[in-house]
Design an enzyme around this catalytic site. Structure first.
Site, PDB file in Angstrom:
ATOM      1  N   SER A 130     -41.138 -10.817  -3.075  1.00  0.00           N
ATOM      2  CA  SER A 130     -41.244  -9.414  -3.455  1.00  0.00           C
ATOM      3  C   SER A 130     -40.511  -9.158  -4.766  1.00  0.00           C
ATOM      4  O   SER A 130     -39.507  -9.818  -5.072  1.00  0.00           O
ATOM      5  CB  SER A 130     -40.599  -8.583  -2.346  1.00  0.00           C
ATOM      6  OG  SER A 130     -40.359  -7.269  -2.775  1.00  0.00           O
ATOM      7  N   TYR A 154     -33.102  -6.606   3.785  1.00  0.00           N
ATOM      8  CA  TYR A 154     -34.500  -7.058   3.649  1.00  0.00           C
ATOM      9  C   TYR A 154     -34.652  -7.917   2.389  1.00  0.00           C
ATOM     10  O   TYR A 154     -35.198  -9.025   2.433  1.00  0.00           O
ATOM     11  CB  TYR A 154     -35.450  -5.858   3.581  1.00  0.00           C
ATOM     12  CG  TYR A 154     -36.820  -6.231   3.061  1.00  0.00           C
ATOM     13  CD1 TYR A 154     -37.689  -6.973   3.846  1.00  0.00           C
ATOM     14  CD2 TYR A 154     -37.225  -5.884   1.767  1.00  0.00           C
ATOM     15  CE1 TYR A 154     -38.943  -7.355   3.355  1.00  0.00           C
ATOM     16  CE2 TYR A 154     -38.462  -6.261   1.275  1.00  0.00           C
ATOM     17  CZ  TYR A 154     -39.316  -6.993   2.064  1.00  0.00           C
ATOM     18  OH  TYR A 154     -40.550  -7.380   1.572  1.00  0.00           O
ATOM     19  N   LYS A 158     -35.639 -12.115   1.532  1.00  0.00           N
ATOM     20  CA  LYS A 158     -36.614 -12.665   0.567  1.00  0.00           C
ATOM     21  C   LYS A 158     -35.928 -13.662  -0.367  1.00  0.00           C
ATOM     22  O   LYS A 158     -36.437 -14.741  -0.642  1.00  0.00           O
ATOM     23  CB  LYS A 158     -37.271 -11.545  -0.251  1.00  0.00           C
ATOM     24  CG  LYS A 158     -38.181 -10.648   0.556  1.00  0.00           C
ATOM     25  CD  LYS A 158     -39.400 -11.391   1.074  1.00  0.00           C
ATOM     26  CE  LYS A 158     -40.247 -10.558   1.997  1.00  0.00           C
ATOM     27  NZ  LYS A 158     -41.177 -11.339   2.816  1.00  0.00           N
TER      28      LYS A 158
HETATM   29  P1  NAD Z   1     -47.019  -5.756   7.582  1.00  0.00           P
HETATM   30  O1  NAD Z   1     -45.860  -5.318   8.394  1.00  0.00           O
HETATM   31  O2  NAD Z   1     -48.245  -4.926   7.590  1.00  0.00           O
HETATM   32  O3  NAD Z   1     -47.437  -7.260   7.978  1.00  0.00           O
HETATM   33  C1  NAD Z   1     -46.507  -8.215   8.451  1.00  0.00           C
HETATM   34  C2  NAD Z   1     -47.067  -8.753   9.753  1.00  0.00           C
HETATM   35  O4  NAD Z   1     -46.176  -9.749  10.272  1.00  0.00           O
HETATM   36  C3  NAD Z   1     -47.202  -7.671  10.824  1.00  0.00           C
HETATM   37  O5  NAD Z   1     -48.536  -7.686  11.319  1.00  0.00           O
HETATM   38  C4  NAD Z   1     -46.197  -8.070  11.893  1.00  0.00           C
HETATM   39  O6  NAD Z   1     -46.636  -7.719  13.178  1.00  0.00           O
HETATM   40  C5  NAD Z   1     -46.098  -9.569  11.675  1.00  0.00           C
HETATM   41  N1  NAD Z   1     -44.840 -10.184  12.113  1.00  0.00           N
HETATM   42  C6  NAD Z   1     -43.566  -9.788  11.805  1.00  0.00           C
HETATM   43  N2  NAD Z   1     -42.690 -10.624  12.348  1.00  0.00           N
HETATM   44  C7  NAD Z   1     -43.392 -11.573  13.014  1.00  0.00           C
HETATM   45  C8  NAD Z   1     -43.033 -12.708  13.789  1.00  0.00           C
HETATM   46  N3  NAD Z   1     -41.759 -13.046  14.010  1.00  0.00           N
HETATM   47  N4  NAD Z   1     -44.018 -13.468  14.326  1.00  0.00           N
HETATM   48  C9  NAD Z   1     -45.331 -13.138  14.147  1.00  0.00           C
HETATM   49  N5  NAD Z   1     -45.723 -12.082  13.427  1.00  0.00           N
HETATM   50  C10 NAD Z   1     -44.758 -11.298  12.866  1.00  0.00           C
HETATM   51  O7  NAD Z   1     -46.500  -5.956   6.098  1.00  0.00           O
HETATM   52  P2  NAD Z   1     -47.310  -6.268   4.759  1.00  0.00           P
HETATM   53  O8  NAD Z   1     -47.172  -5.100   3.867  1.00  0.00           O
HETATM   54  O9  NAD Z   1     -48.650  -6.794   5.065  1.00  0.00           O
HETATM   55  O10 NAD Z   1     -46.401  -7.417   4.154  1.00  0.00           O
HETATM   56  C11 NAD Z   1     -46.694  -8.795   4.326  1.00  0.00           C
HETATM   57  C12 NAD Z   1     -45.592  -9.607   3.675  1.00  0.00           C
HETATM   58  O11 NAD Z   1     -45.496  -9.254   2.304  1.00  0.00           O
HETATM   59  C13 NAD Z   1     -44.197  -9.357   4.282  1.00  0.00           C
HETATM   60  O12 NAD Z   1     -43.510 -10.592   4.301  1.00  0.00           O
HETATM   61  C14 NAD Z   1     -43.563  -8.396   3.300  1.00  0.00           C
HETATM   62  O13 NAD Z   1     -42.169  -8.513   3.298  1.00  0.00           O
HETATM   63  C15 NAD Z   1     -44.162  -8.882   1.988  1.00  0.00           C
HETATM   64  N6  NAD Z   1     -44.178  -7.840   0.950  1.00  0.00           N
HETATM   65  C16 NAD Z   1     -44.769  -6.635   1.221  1.00  0.00           C
HETATM   66  C17 NAD Z   1     -44.759  -5.643   0.248  1.00  0.00           C
HETATM   67  C18 NAD Z   1     -45.337  -4.281   0.516  1.00  0.00           C
HETATM   68  O14 NAD Z   1     -44.962  -3.325  -0.157  1.00  0.00           O
HETATM   69  N7  NAD Z   1     -46.255  -4.118   1.468  1.00  0.00           N
HETATM   70  C19 NAD Z   1     -44.180  -5.897  -1.002  1.00  0.00           C
HETATM   71  C20 NAD Z   1     -43.627  -7.142  -1.245  1.00  0.00           C
HETATM   72  C21 NAD Z   1     -43.631  -8.113  -0.253  1.00  0.00           C
HETATM   73  C1  WQD Z   2     -42.182   3.973  -5.011  1.00  0.00           C
HETATM   74  C2  WQD Z   2     -41.686   5.179  -5.803  1.00  0.00           C
HETATM   75  C3  WQD Z   2     -39.706   6.184  -4.874  1.00  0.00           C
HETATM   76  C4  WQD Z   2     -41.548   7.544  -1.152  1.00  0.00           C
HETATM   77  C5  WQD Z   2     -40.458  -0.779  -1.773  1.00  0.00           C
HETATM   78  C6  WQD Z   2     -39.491  -1.836  -1.329  1.00  0.00           C
HETATM   79  C7  WQD Z   2     -39.812  -3.126  -1.998  1.00  0.00           C
HETATM   80  C8  WQD Z   2     -41.280  -3.514  -1.798  1.00  0.00           C
HETATM   81  C9  WQD Z   2     -42.211  -2.400  -2.108  1.00  0.00           C
HETATM   82  C10 WQD Z   2     -41.461  -5.008   0.033  1.00  0.00           C
HETATM   83  C11 WQD Z   2     -40.163   5.218  -5.958  1.00  0.00           C
HETATM   84  C12 WQD Z   2     -40.877   7.140  -4.797  1.00  0.00           C
HETATM   85  C13 WQD Z   2     -41.330   6.978  -2.398  1.00  0.00           C
HETATM   86  C14 WQD Z   2     -41.489   8.967  -1.016  1.00  0.00           C
HETATM   87  C15 WQD Z   2     -41.019   9.136  -3.364  1.00  0.00           C
HETATM   88  N1  WQD Z   2     -41.568  -3.860  -0.433  1.00  0.00           N
HETATM   89  N2  WQD Z   2     -41.069   7.758  -3.486  1.00  0.00           N
HETATM   90  N3  WQD Z   2     -41.222   9.698  -2.139  1.00  0.00           N
HETATM   91  O1  WQD Z   2     -39.207   1.505  -3.622  1.00  0.00           O
HETATM   92  O2  WQD Z   2     -40.746   0.445  -5.320  1.00  0.00           O
HETATM   93  O3  WQD Z   2     -40.395  -0.638  -3.166  1.00  0.00           O
HETATM   94  O4  WQD Z   2     -41.788  -1.214  -1.426  1.00  0.00           O
HETATM   95  O5  WQD Z   2     -41.011  -5.994  -0.483  1.00  0.00           O
HETATM   96  O6  WQD Z   2     -38.953  -4.056  -1.445  1.00  0.00           O
HETATM   97  O7  WQD Z   2     -38.183  -1.427  -1.676  1.00  0.00           O
HETATM   98  O8  WQD Z   2     -41.716   1.453  -3.235  1.00  0.00           O
HETATM   99  O9  WQD Z   2     -43.346   3.035  -2.322  1.00  0.00           O
HETATM  100  O10 WQD Z   2     -40.976   3.112  -1.468  1.00  0.00           O
HETATM  101  O11 WQD Z   2     -41.462   3.886  -3.780  1.00  0.00           O
HETATM  102  O12 WQD Z   2     -40.765   9.844  -4.329  1.00  0.00           O
HETATM  103  O13 WQD Z   2     -41.656   9.523   0.079  1.00  0.00           O
HETATM  104  O14 WQD Z   2     -42.017   6.367  -5.056  1.00  0.00           O
HETATM  105  O15 WQD Z   2     -38.517   6.842  -5.163  1.00  0.00           O
HETATM  106  O16 WQD Z   2     -39.900   5.746  -7.238  1.00  0.00           O
HETATM  107  P1  WQD Z   2     -40.414   0.764  -3.909  1.00  0.00           P
HETATM  108  P2  WQD Z   2     -41.900   2.877  -2.600  1.00  0.00           P
END
Ligand code: NAD
Ligand code: WQD
Length: 350
Positions: A130, A154, A158
């Site tokens: 991430s 969190y 990562k």
């Molecule tokens: P999500 O929560 O929709 O998907 C993650 C899935 O993993 C879920 O379906 C959950 O049930 C499953 N899971 C969690 N722990 C588990 C375990 N121990 N065993 C089996 N299944 C398990 O999240 P997402 O948005 O699809 O994110 C996927 C990956 O990408 C995550 O690792 C997240 O940290 C990473 N990521 C997401 C974002 C984002 O903003 N969505 C940004 C950067 C990185």
């Molecule tokens: C985006 C912008 C907020 C909600 C997070 C995690 C990061 C990654 C992606 C997994 C910011 C603003 C948000 C609201 C708002 N996930 N905001 N009102 O913070 O860039 O990243 O998700 O790895 O680890 O920290 O994403 O969507 O939360 O926020 O004003 O109700 O929207 O302040 O500027 P962020 P976000």
């Protein structure tokens, strides 16, 4: 190239379900696993429907990655060419309140995955990292060489998993590992049939906006309008989830490169968009007014974060195709067809 078989962990989740679909449509055979901790079986059923005739190349098992015996059984019955590892918990606030849950789920789950993969001779991995590992970047765009830091448990999971990957590769160069640092995934499949369905109050901007648009929440709280940005609100690099899914296919292709070791790539668009710009784009796409409530900055937030996309373009031959207009169009299509997510019911969502 012969057909590849890919294990997708977290395959029922938001990014996982879109990636499974793109893999199937791309001709891959896919086995997905998930414990449904933050997802629904309906997502799996819908992926199968969208995959049409390719659904025959897909199977799903409900399991927790920390259940080593169950995972071992999966590897005993199928030979995998690579694993895409999405499974993990991802709510920043929850990780601050329950750090042990995050370390247990994300770290132990990954270590067990590594052990089982090694035992079965599968040493090709794509991991969901991430942009959070850039902490509060001093400048933008963020390149892969930027110093790394974590602002919460969190983010620390990562960062730690990235370090584990680097160490595993240094100890055994048979491992080929691609770390993908996602920026802000948004949007949904253009069919409106799969999308993001967070449990409880959404933490992220676009799921919240979408719930305001369908009348589930009265207004969007904007966290901070005094940043040094064009309109004072935070700037992020939003990326369409289908572009992101395709980035994983590019990463799988890169794993074929005999020179690859443990390599990291940003997946973003390279463009920064403010909160207010994103809200405006969503209002245009949906025809809905999003009431706003201005509030102070959210603790821990950076002002401006967006990606340098040069390395991914050059080495993965991948580039995001969609802009914020398409992201908002597809997010609204999903939201309007599924205002209460996969459950379809007001009572089972909050
Ligand atoms: P999500 O929560 O929709 O998907 C993650 C899935 O993993 C879920 O379906 C959950 O049930 C499953 N899971 C969690 N722990 C588990 C375990 N121990 N065993 C089996 N299944 C398990 O999240 P997402 O948005 O699809 O994110 C996927 C990956 O990408 C995550 O690792 C997240 O940290 C990473 N990521 C997401 C974002 C984002 O903003 N969505 C940004 C950067 C990185
Ligand atoms: C985006 C912008 C907020 C909600 C997070 C995690 C990061 C990654 C992606 C997994 C910011 C603003 C948000 C609201 C708002 N996930 N905001 N009102 O913070 O860039 O990243 O998700 O790895 O680890 O920290 O994403 O969507 O939360 O926020 O004003 O109700 O929207 O302040 O500027 P962020 P976000």
């Amino acid at each position: 190239m012969p057909t590849q078989t890919i294990l997708v962990t977290g395959g029922a989740g938001y990014i996982g379900s879109h990636t499974v679909l793109q893999l199937l449509l791309g001709g891959y055979h896919v086995v997905a696993v998930d414990n449904f901790d933050n997802s629904s079986e309906t997502a799996i059923l819908r992926v199968k429907e969208l995959a049409g005739e390719f659904a025959k190349n897909f199977s799903f098992s409900m399991l927790d990655l920390r259940d080593k015996c169950a995972l071992d059984k999966i590897f005993s019955t199928t030979r995998f060419d690579a694993v895409i590892h999405f499974a993990g918990l991802k709510a920043v606030g929850e990780s601050v309140e329950k750090p042990l849950l995050y370390f247990d789920n994300n770290l132990i789950g990954t270590i067990i995955l590594f052990e089982v993969m090694a035992a079965h001779g599968c040493k090709n991995l794509v991991f969901s990292s991430s942009a959070t590992v850039y902490g509060w970047p001093k400048e933008v765009p963020c390149t892969e060489e930027f110093p790394l830091s974590a602002a919460n448990p969190y983010g620390r999971t990562k960062l730690m998993i990235e370090e584990i990957c680097r160490d595993v590769h240094s100890a055994d160069s048979d491992w080929k590992i691609i770390l993908l640092r996602y920026f802000n995934p948004v949007g949904a499949h253009p069919s409106g049939y799969i999308g993001e369905d967070p449990r409880g109050i959404p933490n992220n901007l676009m799921p919240f906006v979408q719930q305001v648009a369908v009348g589930r929440r009265p207004a969007l709280t904007v966290y901070g309008n005094d940043y040094k940005t064009s309109d004072g609100t935070g700037v992020r690099d939003y990326i369409h989830v289908v572009d992101l899914a395709d980035g994983h296919i590019a990463a799988l292709r890169k794993l074929q490169d005999p020179k690859i070791g443990c390599e990291v790539y940003n997946l973003g668009t390279g463009k920064g968009t403010s909160v207010l710009e994103m809200v405006k784009a969503f209002e245009q796409a949906s025809g809905k007014k999003i009431p706003l409530a201005m509030a102070g900055r959210r603790p821990g937030d950076a002002a401006i974060v967006y990606a340098s996309t040069d390395k991914a373009e050059r080495e993965l031959n991948w580039k995001a195709k969609y802009g914020i207009g398409e992201m908002c169009r597809d997010q609204w299509n999903w939201a309007s067809k599924n205002p209460y997510g996969y459950s379809g019911s007001k009572d089972s969502s909050n």
